[in-house]
Scaffold this motif. Structure first.
Motif, PDB file in Angstrom:
ATOM      1  N   TYR A 127       3.678  -6.136  10.511  1.00 34.71           N
ATOM      2  CA  TYR A 127       2.672  -5.639   9.558  1.00 34.71           C
ATOM      3  C   TYR A 127       3.386  -4.804   8.478  1.00 34.71           C
ATOM      4  CZ  TYR A 127      -1.082  -2.482   7.973  1.00 34.71           C
ATOM      5  OH  TYR A 127      -1.953  -1.732   7.215  1.00 34.71           O
ATOM      6  N   ALA A 128       3.084  -5.090   7.225  1.00 32.01           N
ATOM      7  CA  ALA A 128       3.812  -4.416   6.126  1.00 32.01           C
ATOM      8  C   ALA A 128       2.833  -3.793   5.140  1.00 32.01           C
ATOM      9  CB  ALA A 128       4.689  -5.428   5.402  1.00 32.01           C
ATOM     10  N   GLY A 129       3.327  -2.874   4.344  1.00 24.18           N
ATOM     11  CA  GLY A 129       2.441  -2.281   3.350  1.00 24.18           C
ATOM     12  C   GLY A 129       3.165  -1.321   2.436  1.00 24.18           C
ATOM     13  N   VAL A 130       2.408  -0.813   1.460  1.00 21.01           N
ATOM     14  CA  VAL A 130       3.002   0.095   0.481  1.00 21.01           C
ATOM     15  C   VAL A 130       2.861   1.530   0.967  1.00 21.01           C
ATOM     16  CG1 VAL A 130       2.881   0.958  -1.883  1.00 21.01           C
ATOM     17  CG2 VAL A 130       2.476  -1.455  -1.418  1.00 21.01           C
ATOM     18  N   MET A 131       3.956   2.262   0.924  1.00 21.15           N
ATOM     19  CA  MET A 131       3.937   3.683   1.266  1.00 21.15           C
ATOM     20  C   MET A 131       4.698   4.423   0.160  1.00 21.15           C
ATOM     21  SD  MET A 131       3.502   6.395   2.991  1.00 21.15           S
ATOM     22  CE  MET A 131       2.431   5.634   4.180  1.00 21.15           C
ATOM     23  N   PRO A 132       4.039   5.370  -0.510  1.00 21.44           N
ATOM     24  CA  PRO A 132       4.738   6.064  -1.599  1.00 21.44           C
ATOM     25  C   PRO A 132       5.817   7.021  -1.107  1.00 21.44           C
ATOM     26  CG  PRO A 132       2.345   6.310  -1.772  1.00 21.44           C
ATOM     27  CD  PRO A 132       2.636   5.755  -0.418  1.00 21.44           C
ATOM     28  N   TYR A 133       5.673   7.519   0.128  1.00 18.34           N
ATOM     29  CA  TYR A 133       6.559   8.608   0.570  1.00 18.34           C
ATOM     30  C   TYR A 133       7.487   8.160   1.684  1.00 18.34           C
ATOM     31  CZ  TYR A 133       2.218  10.456  -1.270  1.00 18.34           C
ATOM     32  OH  TYR A 133       1.112  10.651  -2.020  1.00 18.34           O
ATOM     33  N   LYS A 134       8.499   8.995   1.913  1.00 19.59           N
ATOM     34  CA  LYS A 134       9.313   8.805   3.108  1.00 19.59           C
ATOM     35  C   LYS A 134       8.470   9.211   4.315  1.00 19.59           C
ATOM     36  CE  LYS A 134      13.763  10.163   1.135  1.00 19.59           C
ATOM     37  NZ  LYS A 134      14.739  11.260   1.110  1.00 19.59           N
ATOM     38  N   TYR A 135       8.630   8.507   5.420  1.00 22.32           N
ATOM     39  CA  TYR A 135       7.989   8.961   6.646  1.00 22.32           C
ATOM     40  C   TYR A 135       8.700  10.230   7.113  1.00 22.32           C
ATOM     41  CZ  TYR A 135       5.076   4.818   7.139  1.00 22.32           C
ATOM     42  OH  TYR A 135       4.121   3.863   6.942  1.00 22.32           O
TER      43      TYR A 135
ATOM     44  N   GLU B 278      -4.760  -0.143  -7.068  1.00 20.14           N
ATOM     45  CA  GLU B 278      -4.510  -1.360  -7.855  1.00 20.14           C
ATOM     46  C   GLU B 278      -3.014  -1.619  -7.938  1.00 20.14           C
ATOM     47  OE1 GLU B 278      -6.482  -1.160 -11.632  1.00 20.14           O
ATOM     48  OE2 GLU B 278      -8.468  -1.388 -10.752  1.00 20.14           O
ATOM     49  N   ASP B 279      -2.239  -0.552  -8.173  1.00 18.12           N
ATOM     50  CA  ASP B 279      -0.777  -0.708  -8.216  1.00 18.12           C
ATOM     51  C   ASP B 279      -0.265  -1.230  -6.873  1.00 18.12           C
ATOM     52  OD1 ASP B 279      -0.750   0.373 -10.751  1.00 18.12           O
ATOM     53  OD2 ASP B 279      -0.361   2.416 -10.044  1.00 18.12           O
ATOM     54  N   GLN B 280      -0.829  -0.662  -5.802  1.00 19.31           N
ATOM     55  CA  GLN B 280      -0.367  -1.062  -4.466  1.00 19.31           C
ATOM     56  C   GLN B 280      -0.689  -2.535  -4.208  1.00 19.31           C
ATOM     57  OE1 GLN B 280      -1.247   1.863  -1.316  1.00 19.31           O
ATOM     58  NE2 GLN B 280      -1.543   3.412  -2.876  1.00 19.31           N
ATOM     59  N   PHE B 281      -1.863  -2.976  -4.678  1.00 21.00           N
ATOM     60  CA  PHE B 281      -2.211  -4.401  -4.566  1.00 21.00           C
ATOM     61  C   PHE B 281      -1.232  -5.250  -5.384  1.00 21.00           C
ATOM     62  CE2 PHE B 281      -6.363  -6.086  -2.784  1.00 21.00           C
ATOM     63  CZ  PHE B 281      -6.449  -5.129  -1.795  1.00 21.00           C
ATOM     64  N   ASP B 282      -0.930  -4.772  -6.593  1.00 19.02           N
ATOM     65  CA  ASP B 282       0.011  -5.519  -7.456  1.00 19.02           C
ATOM     66  C   ASP B 282       1.338  -5.735  -6.732  1.00 19.02           C
ATOM     67  OD1 ASP B 282      -1.808  -5.606  -9.446  1.00 19.02           O
ATOM     68  OD2 ASP B 282      -0.835  -4.132 -10.755  1.00 19.02           O
ATOM     69  N   ILE B 283       1.821  -4.664  -6.107  1.00 26.02           N
ATOM     70  CA  ILE B 283       3.120  -4.745  -5.421  1.00 26.02           C
ATOM     71  C   ILE B 283       3.066  -5.773  -4.289  1.00 26.02           C
ATOM     72  CG2 ILE B 283       4.696  -3.431  -3.925  1.00 26.02           C
ATOM     73  CD1 ILE B 283       3.695  -0.929  -5.685  1.00 26.02           C
ATOM     74  N   LEU B 284       1.969  -5.698  -3.505  1.00 25.03           N
ATOM     75  CA  LEU B 284       1.857  -6.615  -2.364  1.00 25.03           C
ATOM     76  C   LEU B 284       1.691  -8.059  -2.833  1.00 25.03           C
ATOM     77  CD1 LEU B 284      -0.398  -4.435  -0.025  1.00 25.03           C
ATOM     78  CD2 LEU B 284       2.054  -4.855   0.171  1.00 25.03           C
ATOM     79  N   LEU B 285       0.880  -8.253  -3.876  1.00 21.93           N
ATOM     80  CA  LEU B 285       0.667  -9.619  -4.379  1.00 21.93           C
ATOM     81  C   LEU B 285       1.965 -10.191  -4.946  1.00 21.93           C
ATOM     82  CD1 LEU B 285      -2.851  -9.090  -5.969  1.00 21.93           C
ATOM     83  CD2 LEU B 285      -2.327 -10.584  -4.051  1.00 21.93           C
ATOM     84  N   GLN B 286       2.715  -9.319  -5.620  1.00 22.35           N
ATOM     85  CA  GLN B 286       3.997  -9.774  -6.166  1.00 22.35           C
ATOM     86  C   GLN B 286       4.930 -10.198  -5.026  1.00 22.35           C
ATOM     87  OE1 GLN B 286       4.803  -9.913  -9.654  1.00 22.35           O
ATOM     88  NE2 GLN B 286       6.365 -11.219  -8.689  1.00 22.35           N
ATOM     89  N   GLN B 287       4.901  -9.415  -3.948  1.00 19.55           N
ATOM     90  CA  GLN B 287       5.756  -9.740  -2.805  1.00 19.55           C
ATOM     91  C   GLN B 287       5.345 -11.089  -2.199  1.00 19.55           C
ATOM     92  OE1 GLN B 287       7.042  -6.617  -0.450  1.00 19.55           O
ATOM     93  NE2 GLN B 287       7.444  -7.826   1.373  1.00 19.55           N
TER      94      GLN B 287
ATOM     95  N   THR C  97      -1.463 -15.837   9.995  1.00 23.59           N
ATOM     96  CA  THR C  97      -1.668 -14.958   8.831  1.00 23.59           C
ATOM     97  C   THR C  97      -0.770 -13.716   8.917  1.00 23.59           C
ATOM     98  OG1 THR C  97      -3.963 -15.623   8.962  1.00 23.59           O
ATOM     99  CG2 THR C  97      -3.455 -13.817   7.462  1.00 23.59           C
ATOM    100  N   ARG C  98      -0.158 -13.362   7.792  1.00 20.56           N
ATOM    101  CA  ARG C  98       0.642 -12.130   7.750  1.00 20.56           C
ATOM    102  C   ARG C  98      -0.185 -11.021   7.120  1.00 20.56           C
ATOM    103  NH1 ARG C  98       6.240 -13.468   5.186  1.00 20.56           N
ATOM    104  NH2 ARG C  98       6.329 -11.197   5.154  1.00 20.56           N
ATOM    105  N   PHE C  99      -0.232  -9.891   7.797  1.00 22.01           N
ATOM    106  CA  PHE C  99      -1.101  -8.801   7.350  1.00 22.01           C
ATOM    107  C   PHE C  99      -0.332  -7.743   6.565  1.00 22.01           C
ATOM    108  CE2 PHE C  99      -3.525 -10.733  10.683  1.00 22.01           C
ATOM    109  CZ  PHE C  99      -4.827 -10.643  10.212  1.00 22.01           C
ATOM    110  N   MET C 100      -1.023  -7.224   5.553  1.00 25.97           N
ATOM    111  CA  MET C 100      -0.435  -6.157   4.726  1.00 25.97           C
ATOM    112  C   MET C 100      -1.490  -5.075   4.497  1.00 25.97           C
ATOM    113  SD  MET C 100       1.442  -8.446   1.873  1.00 25.97           S
ATOM    114  CE  MET C 100       3.150  -8.862   2.061  1.00 25.97           C
ATOM    115  N   GLY C 101      -1.035  -3.880   4.198  1.00 24.37           N
ATOM    116  CA  GLY C 101      -1.990  -2.801   3.993  1.00 24.37           C
ATOM    117  C   GLY C 101      -1.552  -1.861   2.890  1.00 24.37           C
ATOM    118  N   THR C 102      -2.435  -0.943   2.570  1.00 25.63           N
ATOM    119  CA  THR C 102      -2.116   0.074   1.569  1.00 25.63           C
ATOM    120  C   THR C 102      -2.008   1.430   2.280  1.00 25.63           C
ATOM    121  OG1 THR C 102      -4.449   0.292   1.060  1.00 25.63           O
ATOM    122  CG2 THR C 102      -3.159  -1.163  -0.356  1.00 25.63           C
ATOM    123  N   PHE C 103      -1.767   2.480   1.528  1.00 25.66           N
ATOM    124  CA  PHE C 103      -1.377   3.774   2.083  1.00 25.66           C
ATOM    125  C   PHE C 103      -2.129   4.182   3.360  1.00 25.66           C
ATOM    126  CE2 PHE C 103      -2.073   8.301   2.539  1.00 25.66           C
ATOM    127  CZ  PHE C 103      -0.780   8.754   2.670  1.00 25.66           C
ATOM    128  N   TRP C 104      -3.459   4.198   3.332  1.00 26.00           N
ATOM    129  CA  TRP C 104      -4.211   4.780   4.440  1.00 26.00           C
ATOM    130  C   TRP C 104      -4.167   3.944   5.714  1.00 26.00           C
ATOM    131  CZ3 TRP C 104      -5.475   9.699   4.648  1.00 26.00           C
ATOM    132  CH2 TRP C 104      -5.476  10.401   3.444  1.00 26.00           C
TER     133      TRP C 104
END
Lengths: 334, 401
Positions: free
Chosen positions: B279-287, B153-162, B251-258
């Motif tokens: 393609y962009a998305g939320v990642m909690p960690y450094k690669y 849900e947090d990850q969705f919030d971040i993407l929607l805000q963006q 369409t611009r695509f976004m994703g969450t962690f997995w």
């Protein structure tokens, strides 16, 4: 109306692939009376063989460069001025992959045919004359062996393979709606239908086909009429394996490749039961019906229902006609 | 010597200590067990099989550091096939057969929700998992379960805000028809409305083998400017994006962690061309390839070089492995705090210690110190994939939600 047409065509494209998968199940059942529960895993092996010859072999040091990517001067010149996702660019990109696609298909056909032959000779033939139930159980055991072997050989990594046909987008307007189609999916549908029709014609009009039908009617009588029943068995398994190889390659191009491909066979098993285990025509109708029902359900009710509604239809058909739409009714006299 | 009261008491205390010591020593087990379920087969086997070696590395490194309170750990992994009931059976078996089980690592949102009511009294253990399901960030009802990053849900919030910040007005949600896929959808719908975004499509698909033409058709006809993909690991999301690109959909695509693993994006680029560019998305960690990866990643890299030589893990740890490693690190960190206080390594004590992880330097997973708030670490940043460099690179700073 335009929307309806769009989703019906999408459904027919999926249905054609179901039919191609189902043809292998019907062929083995017609010849041997065995429901091959491991058919999905034969398809998975076909997909992995395609991956091996279309992706891994061209990357090997001994492989010539043109096998990995065939780009003659004229093609480079044509490609240079085209936008990334234009239809002509898609065709040229596909042509660059053509050598390895052909190698992949040839390798998948040969290797899967050999695998089918091996299964028939080593596992099924020794059980000839035993209960059919034992042979069916053996195919259930085969699921674990094939699934485990695939993971040992190719690991569980998700991989991607080149499409069998150029994936050019096709757009047109009909009944006031924009219709979107993928070139590769139309080509896949054409390949699936041609193979399906070819097999049906073979079974109906060739000597081998007559032998399969005779064996399906009565094995003992077929024997006494001089038909080599073991050869019929072998041919049926080879037929199932080779059609499975093509189906596997098509599925791999649509969804990527992983051991989960094997599970696809189970959904097709329901379609085969709906059409009738020994009827090519019945299975074809069922495959198309399920494909269209899935697409229409997805459109109208959403994905949550798309996996349920078509199989409820399958269940209803089986309840009304336990032998399937066009399957032979077996009457046992006691 | 005359035996007076003082001598008698001192002698008794010494005798009790001498006689009691072996019992205390006996109470200290020879090892602690951290058990886990992984999808070693089934639709997410790719991820499961890459995580399994990471667990072996984790065991070796924790034991190098003296285990927990001086006691070594043993990490076990069993296959669930990504079936929650199988993972539950694995957990129950671990409870029955491993007397020193101190922690469990689950492999799916489905399992974590299924097991939650079972985590009571003797059956409770500290539990990390692969899931970022929002429901798990609820210490009042699920005190033992935690998230090693922001919830879906947090990850969705971040993407929607963006999307809102970029002036977008329409968004589509395409998700797998699983607990994992459905988790943030209702919340995302509500959040989009708050931000003035119109959700023009909510499309559920199979988690594997989805009917790509049908879904791309739906997306094309919805006219969505942005599309958030949820509930996929290795398949479906690349094909959906590829299909949309073939049709020239803007369409611009976004994703969450997995759906953010670099290895998968690379394989897609190698076979299908630059379809994932942007393609962009939320990642909690450094690669793992981050130039400033920190001491923990460096230590992993050294270990991997020798222990996993000749395998894909020799020079790279996928985000899936990092997630499991961090999840277990959090658990062990909490358990060490309990051991340091001389308390029993019970689930209740460990759960309490979780909330003590404040401004914690993870040694490289995150670019900033993090805090465990409501059993989750709500820190991450947005990354974008470039087909040219074949890397996900950050497009935002670290933020905490």
């Amino acid at each position: 109306m335009g929307q309806f047409l769009q989703f019906t065509i999408n459904g027919l494209m999926s249905g054609a692939i179901y039919a191609l998968i189902a043809v292998g199940l019907v062929s083995v059942f017609k010849a041997t009376r065995v429901v091959n529960f491991a058919h999905g895993y034969l398809i998975m092996f076909g997909a992995y063989f395609y991956f091996t010859f279309a992706v891994l072999v061209p990357q090997m040091p001994f492989a010539p460069e043109w096998l990995q990517s065939w780009r003659p001067e004229w093609m480079l010149a044509m490609r240079a001025d085209l936008p990334m996702f234009s239809p002509m660019a898609a065709v040229l990109d596909w042509m660059a992959n053509l050598p390895r696609i052909l190698l992949g298909l040839a390798g998948a056909l040969v290797c899967n045919a050999l695998l089918g032959l091996l299964i028939e000779r080593a596992l099924m033939r020794p059980l000839m004359g035993q209960s059919v139930f034992a042979m069916i159980m053996l195919t259930v055991g085969l699921i674990s062996i094939l699934s485990g072997a695939a993971q040992l050989i190719w690991t569980s990594d998700a991989e991607f393979v080149p499409a069998l046909a150029p994936n050019t987008p096709i757009r047109f307007e009909m009944f006031g709606a924009n219709i979107f189609l993928f070139g590769a999916d139309l080509a896949n549908m054409a390949i699936a239908l041609l193979i399906f029709l070819g097999i049906v014609a073979m079974v109906r009009y060739t000597k081998s086909g007559v032998a399969i039908r005779a064996t399906a009617e009565d094995q003992s009588t077929a024997y006494s009429m001089g038909i080599s029943v073991p050869t019929v068995f072998s041919r049926a398994w080879v037929l199932a394996s080779t059609t499975g190889a093509i189906a596997g390659a098509i599925l791999a191009t649509r969804n990527g490749i992983s051991p989960a491909l094997g599970l696809f066979g189970f959904s097709v098993l329901a379609i085969v039961l709906m059409g009738g285990l020994d009827s090519y025509l019945g299975v074809f109708i069922a495959a198309m019906a399920v494909g269209v029902l899935e697409a229409l359900t997805q459109w109208k009710l959403g994905g949550e229902w798309a996996g349920i509604v078509p199989y409820v239809a399958v269940l209803i058909v089986i309840l009304i006609r336990p032998h399937g739409l066009l399957g032979s009714k077996e009457i046992e006299r006691i | 010597m005359r035996l007076n009261r003082r001598h008698f008491l001192a002698g008794s205390a010494a005798a009790t200590a001498t006689l009691g010591a072996p019992a205390l020593l006996r109470a200290q087990p020879s090892e602690y067990v951290i058990a886990s379920s992984l999808p070693l087969t089934g639709p997410f086997a790719t991820a499961g099989q890459m995580v399994a070696p990471a667990l072996r590395m984790f065991e070796a490194l924790v034991n190098e550091d003296g285990g927990i309170g001086g006691v070594p750990i043993r990490v076990t992994a069993e296959d669930s096939g990504y079936v929650p009931a199988n993972a539950l059976a694995n957990y129950q078996r671990a409870l029955a057969t491993e007397p020193n089980l101190i922690m469990y690592f689950g492999d799916s949102t489905g399992f974590m929700k299924l097991v939650a009511p079972e985590l009571r009294g003797e059956n409770a253990r500290l539990m990390g998992s692969t899931s970022f399901a929002s429901e798990l960030s609820d210490p009042a009802n699920n005190p033992y379960q935690y998230l090693p990053g922001p919830s879906y849900e947090d990850q969705f919030d971040i993407l929607l805000q963006q999307i809102a910040d970029e002036g977008g007005s329409t968004v589509a949600f395409i998700f797998s028809n699983t607990e994992f896929g459905r988790d943030p959808i209702a919340h995302g719908r509500a959040r989009a409305e708050e931000l003035g975004l119109r959700v023009v499509l909510e499309e559920a698909t199979r988690e594997q083998g989805a009917d790509i033409p049908t879904h791309v058709t739906q997306l094309a006809q919805s006219g969505a400017e942005f599309c958030i993909l949820q509930g996929y690991v290795t398949g479906v999301w690349p094909q959906l994006i590829g299909g949309a690109r073939q049709f020239g959909l803007p369409t611009r695509f976004m994703g969450t962690f997995w759906g953010m693993e670099n290895a998968i994006a690379d394989r897609v680029t190698a076979e299908a061309g630059p379809i994932l560019d942007g393609y962009a998305g939320v990642m909690p960690y450094k690669y793992f390839y981050d130039p400033e990866r920190g001491p923990v990643y460096e230590r992993y890299a050294t270990f991997q070089k020798t222990a996993f030589a000749g395998t894909p893990l020799e020079n790279y740890m996928p985000t899936w492995g990092l997630q499991a490693l961090l999840s277990l690190t959090i658990g062990v960190e909490a358990l060490r705090k309990v051991a340091d206080k001389g308390l029993e390594l019970s689930a209740d004590n460990a759960a309490e210690a979780l909330s003590e992880l404040r401004d914690w330097d993870t040694g490289g997973f995150f670019g900033v110190p993090v805090t465990m708030e409501a059993n989750k670490i709500g820190t991450g940043r947005v990354y974008q994939y470039s087909a040219e460099t074949r890397l996900f690179t950050p497009t935002s700073d670290w933020f905490t939600v």
